[in-house]
Scaffold this active site. Sequence first.
Site, PDB file in Angstrom:
ATOM      1  N   SER A   1       0.866  -1.175   0.000  1.00 57.33           N
ATOM      2  CA  SER A   1       0.000   0.000   0.000  1.00 57.33           C
ATOM      3  C   SER A   1       0.905   1.227   0.000  1.00 57.33           C
ATOM      4  O   SER A   1       2.106   1.115   0.243  1.00 57.33           O
ATOM      5  CB  SER A   1      -0.930   0.005   1.219  1.00 57.33           C
ATOM      6  OG  SER A   1      -0.190   0.148   2.415  1.00 57.33           O
TER       7      SER A   1
ATOM      8  N   LEU B   1      -3.217   1.384   7.040  1.00 60.08           N
ATOM      9  CA  LEU B   1      -3.631   2.504   6.200  1.00 60.08           C
ATOM     10  C   LEU B   1      -3.028   2.457   4.803  1.00 60.08           C
ATOM     11  O   LEU B   1      -1.909   1.986   4.614  1.00 60.08           O
ATOM     12  CB  LEU B   1      -3.240   3.829   6.858  1.00 60.08           C
ATOM     13  CG  LEU B   1      -3.918   4.152   8.180  1.00 60.08           C
ATOM     14  CD1 LEU B   1      -3.404   5.475   8.729  1.00 60.08           C
ATOM     15  CD2 LEU B   1      -5.435   4.196   8.017  1.00 60.08           C
TER      16      LEU B   1
ATOM     17  N   HIS C   1       3.610  -4.983   2.828  1.00 61.49           N
ATOM     18  CA  HIS C   1       3.064  -5.585   4.041  1.00 61.49           C
ATOM     19  C   HIS C   1       3.499  -7.029   4.198  1.00 61.49           C
ATOM     20  O   HIS C   1       3.812  -7.468   5.303  1.00 61.49           O
ATOM     21  CB  HIS C   1       1.528  -5.553   4.020  1.00 61.49           C
ATOM     22  CG  HIS C   1       0.959  -4.181   4.103  1.00 61.49           C
ATOM     23  ND1 HIS C   1       0.694  -3.551   5.297  1.00 61.49           N
ATOM     24  CD2 HIS C   1       0.606  -3.299   3.140  1.00 61.49           C
ATOM     25  CE1 HIS C   1       0.198  -2.356   5.063  1.00 61.49           C
ATOM     26  NE2 HIS C   1       0.132  -2.178   3.758  1.00 61.49           N
TER      27      HIS C   1
ATOM     28  N   LEU D   1       5.145 -10.680   1.984  1.00 63.98           N
ATOM     29  CA  LEU D   1       5.562 -11.538   0.888  1.00 63.98           C
ATOM     30  C   LEU D   1       5.449 -12.947   1.452  1.00 63.98           C
ATOM     31  O   LEU D   1       5.995 -13.233   2.517  1.00 63.98           O
ATOM     32  CB  LEU D   1       7.011 -11.249   0.485  1.00 63.98           C
ATOM     33  CG  LEU D   1       7.622 -12.109  -0.620  1.00 63.98           C
ATOM     34  CD1 LEU D   1       8.791 -11.396  -1.264  1.00 63.98           C
ATOM     35  CD2 LEU D   1       8.045 -13.480  -0.189  1.00 63.98           C
TER      36      LEU D   1
ATOM     37  N   TYR E   1      16.506  -9.841   2.243  1.00 67.79           N
ATOM     38  CA  TYR E   1      16.095  -8.589   1.628  1.00 67.79           C
ATOM     39  C   TYR E   1      17.288  -7.779   1.120  1.00 67.79           C
ATOM     40  O   TYR E   1      17.181  -7.071   0.117  1.00 67.79           O
ATOM     41  CB  TYR E   1      15.204  -7.783   2.575  1.00 67.79           C
ATOM     42  CG  TYR E   1      13.831  -8.395   2.705  1.00 67.79           C
ATOM     43  CD1 TYR E   1      12.964  -8.424   1.615  1.00 67.79           C
ATOM     44  CD2 TYR E   1      13.406  -8.985   3.887  1.00 67.79           C
ATOM     45  CE1 TYR E   1      11.711  -9.009   1.699  1.00 67.79           C
ATOM     46  CE2 TYR E   1      12.147  -9.569   3.985  1.00 67.79           C
ATOM     47  CZ  TYR E   1      11.311  -9.578   2.883  1.00 67.79           C
ATOM     48  OH  TYR E   1      10.067 -10.165   2.962  1.00 67.79           O
TER      49      TYR E   1
END
Length: 181
Positions: free
Chosen positions: A71, A85, A96, A98, A142
Site C-alpha cells: 500500500s 492505512l 506488508h 511476501l 532482503y
Amino acid sequence: QRRHTLPASEFRCLSPGDAGSVFEIEREAFISVSGDCPLHLDEIRHFLNLCPELSLGWFEEGRLVAFIIGSLWDQERLSQAALTLHKPQGSAVHIHVLAVHRTVRQQGKGSILMWRYLQHLRCLPCARRALLMCEPFLVPFYQKCGFQALGPCQVTVGDLAFVEMQHAVRGHAFMRRNSGC
C-alpha cells in the site's frame, strides 16, 4: 480441436477475489513462525479493493503460489498506522507481506517475485521507494534483493521487534528514460 490451457506461469496484480487464496498461504506461512498473520482476511480484502495495483501474485497453472501485498505510505519511516492505512498521496510503497506456498518454498520464488514486484513498481508513477519491516533473520534475504537496512522499526507486534528496510524504486534506468513506463 484446440484445448484452452492455463499459462504455466503468470504474474498479475491480485484482485479481491484472490483474497481467500492469499490468506491461506499467508496463514500457513506466518502462524507457524510468529503465531499471527501480518494481514487478516478483512485487511487483505481492504488492500486488494483500495490498491490492487500494489499487489502481485505468481500463479502456476492457475493456482496462486506466491504473492506480495503493498500500500502507499506518505512518511519517511513506517509507524503503527502503516499496518492498516493506504495513503493515496504517498510515494513510498509499504510492502506488508511476501509469502510463498509451502509446497514451492526453497526454490528461489521469493527472490524472483520480489524482483518482478520491484520492476512492476518502476512502472507506477507514484512509487519512489519501497519500505518493509522484517524480523532480523530476514535482513540478509532482503539485502540480496537490493534493500538497505534503515535500523530498528518503530512498529512492534506483541513482543516482536523488526528492522525497517528500503529500496529506491526510481533508479538510473528511470532517469535515462524518464518515461515512468
